[in-house]
Design a protein around this motif. Structure first.
Motif, PDB file in Angstrom:
ATOM      1  N   LEU C  33       0.835  -1.202   0.000  1.00  0.00           N
ATOM      2  CA  LEU C  33       0.000   0.000   0.000  1.00  0.00           C
ATOM      3  C   LEU C  33       0.870   1.252   0.000  1.00  0.00           C
ATOM      4  O   LEU C  33       1.856   1.333   0.739  1.00  0.00           O
ATOM      5  CB  LEU C  33      -0.934   0.001   1.212  1.00  0.00           C
ATOM      6  N   GLY C  36      -2.673   5.515   2.853  1.00  0.00           N
ATOM      7  CA  GLY C  36      -3.942   5.102   3.431  1.00  0.00           C
ATOM      8  C   GLY C  36      -3.906   5.225   4.932  1.00  0.00           C
ATOM      9  O   GLY C  36      -3.023   5.886   5.503  1.00  0.00           O
ATOM     10  N   TYR C 138      -7.330   2.460   1.707  1.00  0.00           N
ATOM     11  CA  TYR C 138      -6.129   2.860   0.982  1.00  0.00           C
ATOM     12  C   TYR C 138      -6.445   3.214  -0.459  1.00  0.00           C
ATOM     13  O   TYR C 138      -7.523   2.923  -0.970  1.00  0.00           O
ATOM     14  CB  TYR C 138      -5.076   1.753   1.055  1.00  0.00           C
TER      15      TYR C 138
END
Lengths: 139, 139, 139
Positions: C33, C36, C138
């Motif tokens: 990711l 987020g 995210y």
């Protein structure tokens, strides 16, 4: 949609300080957002973020005086003492107040109440500048 | 996806009050959401939101009694006294408990534990109704 | 984008415990990711989540000792006593520390400060395993 940015809050004396303007001036994109959330996260363990009264500075002074009574220096059961008498109380105060804030965004502004402002609570005698990660999540 | 709405919580006597049903009844769309987060933000500096035991009302009573010992009225170091003896303790309690909650959403419901409920903690003697901004962020 | 998962934290003795590794090992997707927020929510009313110093274990010990002074067992005004002397203080400590954390995600990692770690604060003498709902939101 996401926007994430580091903010640096200025070095402040021990105590609770109104920081709404410093936070807002670091996030000019807020004016364009219709709905979302602002998350502020302080990357330290001896300072904290909260929201309270934005008018009378006596509120901040009383809050600091009360914290110093409720979480005193030099408690006989402290073992973490090498970093100075202000250090362990700073960790405890940070846990009680917390390292982050989430604030709703509405129509280009933070949806704060009339009397609400963002506080940086500096729990060390000489904490220096403080890093805050600001994360905007919005429509 | 976003949904943001003002909720008004009823005027309550000083103390901690279970408000899960009042919050849920203001957010009927929750039933249709599969995953997300509910953010609740109280726009006041002398009341707070938290989560705790939803069964025995003695828990709420004991919490209120303890808060009144831990953050007393008329402390000799209070300078913010013009709004009454319940005002400055209310600000301090609000800082300690906090102005907001974030609760996971799962399969049309808040993912609360069996014994968890949403509390409004009213720290003033006569606080009146309280405004809460509810923000739903979901898939 | 959303990912929501139940985590189970191991049964711990009463006190504050560093749980960063346990949380991260339950969320391997974090590594992918870019930006987020991670929300952690404990589904209990007698344990809490916070962030503080990740190095000296004395900090966790001093925090626990201070909580026990600030929120004592057997206060004369407690009425909720049937579940044992550790129960009502556990509820109060949970309210003060809080049931959830929101932590920024940046470039595949939690954007924690150098000295920050995730704590599980177990306020019961024998709390057992603890359920946490982890929600990743995210880009």
């Amino acid at each position: 949609m996401w926007l994430q940015r580091n903010l640096t809050l200025p070095a402040m004396p021990r105590g609770c300080h109104l920081m709404t303007n410093e936070v807002l001036s670091g996030l000019p994109e807020l004016a364009d957002l219709q709905v979302g959330l602002l998350h502020l996260f302080i990357q330290h363990t001896s300072a904290s973020l909260t929201i309270n009264e934005n008018a009378d500075p006596d509120v901040r002074g009383d809050l600091e005086r009360h914290l110093n009574v409720m979480v005193p220096e030099n408690a006989p059961y402290y073992e973490h003492t090498l970093e100075g008498p202000d250090d362990m109380p700073a960790h405890i105060k940070s846990v009680l107040i917390g390292p982050s804030l989430t604030i709703p965004i509405r129509a280009g502004r933070l949806a704060l109440g009339t009397w609400q402002g963002i506080y940086l609570c500096e729990h060390r005698d000489h904490g220096g500048t403080r890093r805050v990660v600001a994360t905007l999540n919005y429509d």
